[in-house]
Structure formats: C-alpha cells, structure tokens
Write a protein that holds these residues in place. Structure first.
Motif, PDB file in Angstrom:
ATOM      1  N   MET A   1     -58.874  15.510  22.423  1.00  0.00           N
ATOM      2  CA  MET A   1     -58.987  15.849  21.022  1.00  0.00           C
ATOM      3  C   MET A   1     -59.706  17.194  20.908  1.00  0.00           C
ATOM      4  N   PRO A   2     -59.133  18.161  20.175  1.00  0.00           N
ATOM      5  CA  PRO A   2     -59.773  19.476  20.054  1.00  0.00           C
ATOM      6  C   PRO A   2     -61.042  19.400  19.204  1.00  0.00           C
ATOM      7  N   ALA A   3     -61.912  20.353  19.422  1.00  0.00           N
ATOM      8  CA  ALA A   3     -63.147  20.425  18.633  1.00  0.00           C
ATOM      9  C   ALA A   3     -62.804  20.834  17.206  1.00  0.00           C
ATOM     10  N   ILE A   4     -63.613  20.360  16.274  1.00  0.00           N
ATOM     11  CA  ILE A   4     -63.440  20.720  14.871  1.00  0.00           C
ATOM     12  C   ILE A   4     -64.780  21.189  14.324  1.00  0.00           C
ATOM     13  N   THR A   5     -64.760  22.264  13.559  1.00  0.00           N
ATOM     14  CA  THR A   5     -65.964  22.766  12.907  1.00  0.00           C
ATOM     15  C   THR A   5     -65.835  22.460  11.427  1.00  0.00           C
ATOM     16  N   ARG A   6     -66.915  21.915  10.850  1.00  0.00           N
ATOM     17  CA  ARG A   6     -66.887  21.470   9.457  1.00  0.00           C
ATOM     18  C   ARG A   6     -68.281  21.544   8.873  1.00  0.00           C
ATOM     19  N   ARG A   7     -68.355  21.374   7.554  1.00  0.00           N
ATOM     20  CA  ARG A   7     -69.658  21.255   6.901  1.00  0.00           C
ATOM     21  C   ARG A   7     -70.304  19.960   7.368  1.00  0.00           C
ATOM     22  N   ALA A   8     -71.575  20.003   7.592  1.00  0.00           N
ATOM     23  CA  ALA A   8     -72.303  18.810   8.002  1.00  0.00           C
ATOM     24  C   ALA A   8     -72.352  17.814   6.852  1.00  0.00           C
ATOM     25  N   ALA A   9     -72.414  16.551   7.212  1.00  0.00           N
ATOM     26  CA  ALA A   9     -72.474  15.457   6.245  1.00  0.00           C
ATOM     27  C   ALA A   9     -73.709  14.614   6.528  1.00  0.00           C
ATOM     28  N   TYR A  10     -74.011  13.725   5.610  1.00  0.00           N
ATOM     29  CA  TYR A  10     -75.193  12.874   5.755  1.00  0.00           C
ATOM     30  C   TYR A  10     -75.193  12.145   7.103  1.00  0.00           C
ATOM     31  N   ARG A  11     -74.035  11.669   7.523  1.00  0.00           N
ATOM     32  CA  ARG A  11     -73.926  10.887   8.762  1.00  0.00           C
ATOM     33  C   ARG A  11     -74.288  11.692  10.013  1.00  0.00           C
ATOM     34  N   ASP A  12     -74.428  13.014   9.905  1.00  0.00           N
ATOM     35  CA  ASP A  12     -74.693  13.874  11.057  1.00  0.00           C
ATOM     36  C   ASP A  12     -76.170  14.019  11.404  1.00  0.00           C
ATOM     37  N   LEU A  13     -77.049  13.433  10.620  1.00  0.00           N
ATOM     38  CA  LEU A  13     -78.487  13.640  10.831  1.00  0.00           C
ATOM     39  C   LEU A  13     -78.921  13.316  12.255  1.00  0.00           C
ATOM     40  N   GLU A  14     -78.624  12.143  12.736  1.00  0.00           N
ATOM     41  CA  GLU A  14     -79.073  11.739  14.076  1.00  0.00           C
ATOM     42  C   GLU A  14     -78.505  12.673  15.154  1.00  0.00           C
ATOM     43  N   GLY A  15     -77.234  13.001  15.059  1.00  0.00           N
ATOM     44  CA  GLY A  15     -76.610  13.899  16.030  1.00  0.00           C
ATOM     45  C   GLY A  15     -77.216  15.293  15.995  1.00  0.00           C
ATOM     46  N   LEU A  16     -77.572  15.777  14.808  1.00  0.00           N
ATOM     47  CA  LEU A  16     -78.208  17.085  14.700  1.00  0.00           C
ATOM     48  C   LEU A  16     -79.586  17.089  15.356  1.00  0.00           C
ATOM     49  N   LEU A  17     -80.346  16.040  15.115  1.00  0.00           N
ATOM     50  CA  LEU A  17     -81.676  15.982  15.729  1.00  0.00           C
ATOM     51  C   LEU A  17     -81.588  15.968  17.257  1.00  0.00           C
ATOM     52  N   VAL A  18     -80.584  15.293  17.786  1.00  0.00           N
ATOM     53  CA  VAL A  18     -80.352  15.299  19.243  1.00  0.00           C
ATOM     54  C   VAL A  18     -79.943  16.701  19.684  1.00  0.00           C
ATOM     55  N   LEU A  19     -79.038  17.316  18.950  1.00  0.00           N
ATOM     56  CA  LEU A  19     -78.550  18.655  19.295  1.00  0.00           C
ATOM     57  C   LEU A  19     -79.688  19.680  19.267  1.00  0.00           C
ATOM     58  N   TYR A  20     -80.556  19.615  18.259  1.00  0.00           N
ATOM     59  CA  TYR A  20     -81.662  20.571  18.169  1.00  0.00           C
ATOM     60  C   TYR A  20     -82.559  20.527  19.404  1.00  0.00           C
ATOM     61  N   ARG A  21     -82.658  19.395  20.050  1.00  0.00           N
ATOM     62  CA  ARG A  21     -83.494  19.289  21.257  1.00  0.00           C
ATOM     63  C   ARG A  21     -82.917  20.088  22.423  1.00  0.00           C
ATOM     64  N   HIS A  22     -81.630  20.448  22.347  1.00  0.00           N
ATOM     65  CA  HIS A  22     -81.043  21.292  23.391  1.00  0.00           C
ATOM     66  C   HIS A  22     -81.551  22.727  23.284  1.00  0.00           C
ATOM     67  N   LEU A  23     -82.065  23.091  22.120  1.00  0.00           N
ATOM     68  CA  LEU A  23     -82.668  24.410  21.949  1.00  0.00           C
ATOM     69  C   LEU A  23     -84.179  24.338  22.116  1.00  0.00           C
ATOM     70  N   THR A  24     -84.783  23.298  21.540  1.00  0.00           N
ATOM     71  CA  THR A  24     -86.235  23.163  21.544  1.00  0.00           C
ATOM     72  C   THR A  24     -86.593  21.754  21.988  1.00  0.00           C
TER      73      THR A  24
END
Length: 151
Positions: A1-24
């Motif tokens: 399945m190809p990657a898709i870029t979209r506006r973030a939604a409420y359901r993305d909170l947990e995934g974003l917090l995990v992703l941010y740890r890849h930077l900090t």
C-alpha cells in the motif's frame, strides 16, 4: 500500500507522540489529559495545520504549519514549519518530503509569501541541510532563539 499524506486527525495523537520520539527521544512525556487537551487545541486552531504521512497504518512523517497575520509585505501572512519528523526506520524514502510539501502547499494556499523553518539538527547531521535545500529552503537571515528562564 503506498504512503498517503493527509491532514492529521484526532485519532493520530498516539502515533504522533510515538513519531516525535524519533526526533527527540528524551521528550518529556505528557499525561493523557494534557496531551488530549493540547491536541484538541491544535486541531481546532485555524492558524495551525498538522500533516502526517502514513505507510502501512504507521505514521512515518509529519510537519506542522503555523500561519500568523502580518502588517508587512503587503499584509501577507507568515508561515512557519515546525515539528518536521520522519520515523527513523522510514528515512530517505520521500516521506518527510511529502509532509513538508503538504505544509508548503497549504502555506501557499493561505497566501503566505514565505515560510520559515528553524532547525537545530543541521550541525548534527549534514543530510538535514541537503534535505531542506532539496525542499526549496535556502539559508536566509540568521535565526535566533531564547529559552524561557528556569523558574
């Protein structure tokens, strides 16, 4: 399945917090209530747009566009890109570029004349400067920052 870029939604909170740890990785953990409150504020703010790139149901890149009204430059708003992060296991595959391009596209649609980005990572990794330059960013004025004093 190809990657898709979209506006973030409420359901993305947990995934974003995990992703941010890849930077900090040492980013302070937010309590669930505070994280949800801040995320709702971000999603409700007209001047903020968060974009995520998702591959195989995993958030692999993100950026946030913040726009601010301006009385200079013909009244065109300023755009600021923040929190540009790509998952460590998915770097150099174009996902970060997709997120940045989504943010830039939104900035142009909002009438921004320019978009500013500040990063402290260029001295740590020479590929960071190459990445941002390949996205169209050029060195301009020097960016300065001040940290809130300890209380």
């Amino acid at each position: 399945m190809p990657a898709i870029t979209r506006r973030a939604a409420y359901r993305d909170l947990e995934g974003l917090l995990v992703l941010y740890r890849h930077l900090t990785p040492d980013m302070p953990r937010l309590g669930d209530d505070l994280a949800e409150t801040r995320w709702r504020e971000i999603l409700a703010a007209d001047h903020v747009a968060v974009f995520v790139t998702e591959a195989d149901r995993v958030l692999v890149a993100t950026t946030a566009l913040i726009t601010a009204p301006n009385l200079m430059r013909g009244g065109t708003p300023h755009g600021f890109l923040e929190n540009v992060v790509t998952h460590a296991d998915h770097r150099r595959r174009g996902h970060g570029r997709e997120a940045v391009e989504a943010g830039l596209s939104e900035a142009w649609a909002r009438g921004c004349e320019r978009v500013l980005l500040v990063t402290g990572r260029m001295h740590l990794n020479p590929h960071v400067a190459d990445f941002y330059e390949s996205c169209g960013f050029r060195s301009g004025r020097a960016g300065l920052m001040v940290q809130r004093p300890s209380v």
